[in-house]
Design a protein around this motif. Sequence first.
Motif, PDB file in Angstrom:
ATOM      1  N   LYS A  78       0.850  -1.190   0.000  1.00  0.00           N
ATOM      2  CA  LYS A  78       0.000   0.000   0.000  1.00  0.00           C
ATOM      3  C   LYS A  78       0.888   1.242   0.000  1.00  0.00           C
ATOM      4  O   LYS A  78       1.934   1.259   0.643  1.00  0.00           O
ATOM      5  N   LYS A  79       0.473   2.295  -0.704  1.00  0.00           N
ATOM      6  CA  LYS A  79       1.263   3.526  -0.807  1.00  0.00           C
ATOM      7  C   LYS A  79       0.998   4.454   0.374  1.00  0.00           C
ATOM      8  O   LYS A  79      -0.126   4.535   0.869  1.00  0.00           O
ATOM      9  N   TYR A  80       2.066   5.161   0.779  1.00  0.00           N
ATOM     10  CA  TYR A  80       1.970   6.103   1.889  1.00  0.00           C
ATOM     11  C   TYR A  80       2.747   7.377   1.555  1.00  0.00           C
ATOM     12  O   TYR A  80       3.732   7.340   0.832  1.00  0.00           O
ATOM     13  N   SER A  81       2.332   8.481   2.158  1.00  0.00           N
ATOM     14  CA  SER A  81       3.071   9.737   2.042  1.00  0.00           C
ATOM     15  C   SER A  81       4.103   9.787   3.169  1.00  0.00           C
ATOM     16  O   SER A  81       4.095   8.956   4.081  1.00  0.00           O
ATOM     17  N   LEU A  82       4.980  10.767   3.134  1.00  0.00           N
ATOM     18  CA  LEU A  82       6.008  10.921   4.167  1.00  0.00           C
ATOM     19  C   LEU A  82       5.356  11.126   5.532  1.00  0.00           C
ATOM     20  O   LEU A  82       5.780  10.534   6.524  1.00  0.00           O
ATOM     21  N   LYS A  83       4.322  11.928   5.591  1.00  0.00           N
ATOM     22  CA  LYS A  83       3.621  12.196   6.849  1.00  0.00           C
ATOM     23  C   LYS A  83       3.019  10.911   7.427  1.00  0.00           C
ATOM     24  O   LYS A  83       3.119  10.656   8.634  1.00  0.00           O
ATOM     25  N   GLU A  84       2.420  10.091   6.580  1.00  0.00           N
ATOM     26  CA  GLU A  84       1.824   8.835   7.040  1.00  0.00           C
ATOM     27  C   GLU A  84       2.893   7.870   7.550  1.00  0.00           C
ATOM     28  O   GLU A  84       2.702   7.206   8.577  1.00  0.00           O
ATOM     29  N   ILE A  85       4.014   7.794   6.852  1.00  0.00           N
ATOM     30  CA  ILE A  85       5.115   6.913   7.286  1.00  0.00           C
ATOM     31  C   ILE A  85       5.670   7.374   8.630  1.00  0.00           C
ATOM     32  O   ILE A  85       5.962   6.563   9.505  1.00  0.00           O
ATOM     33  N   LYS A  86       5.810   8.672   8.800  1.00  0.00           N
ATOM     34  CA  LYS A  86       6.290   9.202  10.081  1.00  0.00           C
ATOM     35  C   LYS A  86       5.352   8.807  11.217  1.00  0.00           C
ATOM     36  O   LYS A  86       5.805   8.387  12.280  1.00  0.00           O
ATOM     37  N   ASN A  87       4.048   8.933  10.992  1.00  0.00           N
ATOM     38  CA  ASN A  87       3.066   8.558  12.008  1.00  0.00           C
ATOM     39  C   ASN A  87       3.161   7.069  12.343  1.00  0.00           C
ATOM     40  O   ASN A  87       3.118   6.676  13.515  1.00  0.00           O
ATOM     41  N   ILE A  88       3.283   6.230  11.337  1.00  0.00           N
ATOM     42  CA  ILE A  88       3.373   4.782  11.550  1.00  0.00           C
ATOM     43  C   ILE A  88       4.634   4.447  12.352  1.00  0.00           C
ATOM     44  O   ILE A  88       4.585   3.692  13.320  1.00  0.00           O
ATOM     45  N   LEU A  89       5.774   5.025  11.974  1.00  0.00           N
ATOM     46  CA  LEU A  89       7.020   4.748  12.682  1.00  0.00           C
ATOM     47  C   LEU A  89       7.001   5.276  14.119  1.00  0.00           C
ATOM     48  O   LEU A  89       7.532   4.630  15.019  1.00  0.00           O
ATOM     49  N   ASN A  90       6.378   6.433  14.313  1.00  0.00           N
ATOM     50  CA  ASN A  90       6.265   6.982  15.678  1.00  0.00           C
ATOM     51  C   ASN A  90       5.438   6.052  16.554  1.00  0.00           C
ATOM     52  O   ASN A  90       5.775   5.826  17.726  1.00  0.00           O
ATOM     53  N   GLN A  91       4.360   5.504  16.027  1.00  0.00           N
ATOM     54  CA  GLN A  91       3.510   4.599  16.803  1.00  0.00           C
ATOM     55  C   GLN A  91       4.234   3.289  17.099  1.00  0.00           C
ATOM     56  O   GLN A  91       4.118   2.747  18.198  1.00  0.00           O
ATOM     57  N   LEU A  92       4.981   2.779  16.146  1.00  0.00           N
ATOM     58  CA  LEU A  92       5.666   1.497  16.332  1.00  0.00           C
ATOM     59  C   LEU A  92       6.872   1.592  17.253  1.00  0.00           C
ATOM     60  O   LEU A  92       7.244   0.616  17.900  1.00  0.00           O
ATOM     61  N   THR A  93       7.507   2.751  17.339  1.00  0.00           N
ATOM     62  CA  THR A  93       8.719   2.893  18.157  1.00  0.00           C
ATOM     63  C   THR A  93       8.442   3.391  19.562  1.00  0.00           C
ATOM     64  O   THR A  93       9.380   3.616  20.321  1.00  0.00           O
TER      65      THR A  93
END
Length: 94
Positions: A78-93
């Motif tokens: 699935k495609k993501y923007s930079l903002k979405e990737i940042k949110n995902i990584l912040n939640q996972l870390t």
Amino acid sequence: MLNFTLEERIKPDEEILELLSKTQYKVVNGAVKTLDGTNVKFIKPVEYIITKPFKLTILEYKVVEINNKPFIIEDENKKYSLKEIKNILNQLTK
């Protein structure tokens, strides 16, 4: 034999690398290559391979699209923007 000409090296995004500093990861640089004698281009994405504390592979393509979503999480496709990737990584870390 097929010969390629390297047109451009694609470097990883600094903001993503900063977020990944809390994890154990590996980055593989991307490239844009042209098949000699043709106008066919091959784009190899930047790969962010996270191994600890979770396993995840994020691909970053060099694209010029209207929706501007150059990141793909390999497992979800699935495609993501930079903002979405940042949110995902912040939640996972956390």
